[in-house]
Design an enzyme around this catalytic site. Structure first.
Site, PDB file in Angstrom:
ATOM      1  N   HIS A 147      28.822  52.229 -40.794  1.00 13.55           N
ATOM      2  CA  HIS A 147      27.591  51.989 -41.548  1.00 13.55           C
ATOM      3  C   HIS A 147      26.437  51.550 -40.628  1.00 13.55           C
ATOM      4  CE1 HIS A 147      25.579  50.148 -45.360  1.00 13.55           C
ATOM      5  NE2 HIS A 147      24.694  50.316 -44.397  1.00 13.55           N
TER       6      HIS A 147
ATOM      7  N   HIS B 207      18.981  44.507 -40.684  1.00 13.51           N
ATOM      8  CA  HIS B 207      20.072  45.472 -40.765  1.00 13.51           C
ATOM      9  C   HIS B 207      19.529  46.864 -40.465  1.00 13.51           C
ATOM     10  CE1 HIS B 207      23.228  48.019 -42.306  1.00 13.51           C
ATOM     11  NE2 HIS B 207      22.476  48.447 -43.289  1.00 13.51           N
TER      12      HIS B 207
ATOM     13  N   GLU C 128      20.579  44.902 -50.273  1.00 12.66           N
ATOM     14  CA  GLU C 128      21.451  44.058 -49.442  1.00 12.66           C
ATOM     15  C   GLU C 128      21.039  42.585 -49.489  1.00 12.66           C
ATOM     16  OE1 GLU C 128      24.106  45.203 -48.491  1.00 12.66           O
ATOM     17  OE2 GLU C 128      23.875  47.316 -47.966  1.00 12.66           O
TER      18      GLU C 128
ATOM     19  N   GLU D  92      22.953  43.325 -18.540  1.00  8.13           N
ATOM     20  CA  GLU D  92      22.194  42.370 -19.362  1.00  8.13           C
ATOM     21  C   GLU D  92      22.942  41.892 -20.619  1.00  8.13           C
ATOM     22  OE1 GLU D  92      18.320  41.539 -19.185  1.00  8.13           O
ATOM     23  OE2 GLU D  92      19.483  41.398 -17.339  1.00  8.13           O
TER      24      GLU D  92
ATOM     25  N   HIS E  79      20.835  51.171 -39.022  1.00 11.36           N
ATOM     26  CA  HIS E  79      21.908  52.138 -38.785  1.00 11.36           C
ATOM     27  C   HIS E  79      21.812  52.653 -37.345  1.00 11.36           C
ATOM     28  CE1 HIS E  79      21.659  52.937 -43.440  1.00 11.36           C
ATOM     29  NE2 HIS E  79      22.148  51.737 -43.154  1.00 11.36           N
TER      30      HIS E  79
HETATM   31  O1  2HA Z   1      19.001  49.601 -47.851  1.00 14.96           O
HETATM   32  O2  2HA Z   1      20.823  50.318 -45.422  1.00 14.96           O
HETATM   33  O3  2HA Z   1      22.920  49.131 -46.448  1.00 14.96           O
HETATM   34  C1  2HA Z   1      19.734  50.686 -47.446  1.00 14.96           C
HETATM   35  C2  2HA Z   1      20.866  50.246 -46.614  1.00 14.96           C
HETATM   36  C3  2HA Z   1      22.026  49.703 -47.317  1.00 14.96           C
HETATM   37 ZN    ZN Z   2      22.650  50.183 -44.428  1.00 12.88          ZN
END
Ligand code: 2HA
Ligand code: ZN
Length: 279
Positions: free
Chosen positions: A212, A141, A118, A171, A143
């Protein structure tokens, strides 16, 4: 002068701590998630010889706006679960080359590893955030489970998504008064998703990737982790509320305005129902 051990540096310790926390929350299964940390040269000089390039890695987009900048990044295909036990194999210190089309590896990413897939989203987001906040240093980033679930059950409209989060924990409005942005579903790892994310990052430090995960940005690990943690907590509460039979009463827009006033934050105006009419 003998270089100090980079594993003792604050920045490597922070990266280990955050990736371990993300894993332990269940927000980065397998190789999920990626983090990049903009470093100053004076921070890294005690630990490494910045003139010694281990290898060069090409990139498929132009990051010349970040030429010569140093980043600590997580590796492509690497598991956050493993960062703590083998940092040099799972994370690395890179420098963007003058031409902006390749990277120089200065430490880590052992055994021919490369930075996160990414990287376009990360570097484009750094460029975008730096244009509105010169103190921005982190892009993260993950999940986050309940936020991810909400992208299936909730409208993907930025205003309504933000309002739901704001109203699930008092909050939230204080932590992310600008709200959250949402991009369309796009293929991960592409320049296209990077461009869409970076564009939204001019307005908000949180960008939801439907089905995602989420992107966060900010000045340090605590700020960004805290942002994601707070939005994710709100999404978790929303999940419980839905499973308990839905909303019976909630925080009103009038109360959100009182909150903003008390904490000295400016909420995204168009995300509140006619605030002028309310006051
Ligand atoms: O790197 O989360 O979006 C693995 C991920 C891709
Ligand atoms: Zn990801």
């Amino acid at each position: 002068m003998k270089a100090k051990d980079i594993l003792e540096s604050i920045f490597v310790k922070e990266m280990i701590e955050v990736t371990t926390n993300l894993y332990n929350h269940g927000w980065d299964e397998r190789n999920g998630g990626n983090v990049s940390y903009l470093l100053k040269e004076e921070e890294v000089i005690p630990y490494i010889n910045v003139n010694k390039v281990i290898r060069e890695i090409p990139m498929q987009f132009d990051a010349s706006e970040l030429a010569t900048k140093l980043f600590l990044v997580t590796g492509s295909g690497k598991y956050f679960k493993n960062v703590e036990n083998a940092p040099a194999k799972n994370i690395g210190l890179i420098r963007i080359k003058e031409d902006g089309m390749s990277l120089e590896l200065l430490w880590g990413l052992e055994d021919e590893a490369v930075p996160t897939s990414e990287l376009p989203s990360h570097l484009m987001t750094h460029i975008s955030r730096l244009s509105v906040d010169p103190n921005n240093r982190i892009v993260m980033h993950c999940h986050a489970s309940h936020l991810l679930a909400m992208t299936y059950s909730h409208d993907l409209d930025e205003k309504s998504f933000t309002r739901t989060l704001w109203k699930m924990c008092t909050e939230c409005l204080v932590v992310f008064p600008e709200g959250v942005s949402i991009i369309p579903w796009l293929v991960p790892g592409t320049n296209e998703i990077g461009e869409a994310t970076a564009e939204k990052m001019k307005e908000t430090r949180l960008v939801v990737w439907p089905h995602h995960g989420i992107y966060g940005a900010g000045k340090d690990m605590d700020e960004v982790y805290g942002l994601i943690e707070t939005a994710e907590k709100a999404a978790e509460v929303y999940t419980y509320v839905q499973s308990q039979g839905g909303i019976k009463q909630t925080i009103t827009d009038e109360q959100l305005l009182d909150l903003a006033e008390a904490f000295g934050v400016v909420p995204r105006k168009e995300f509140l129902e006619s605030p002028i009419a309310l006051h």
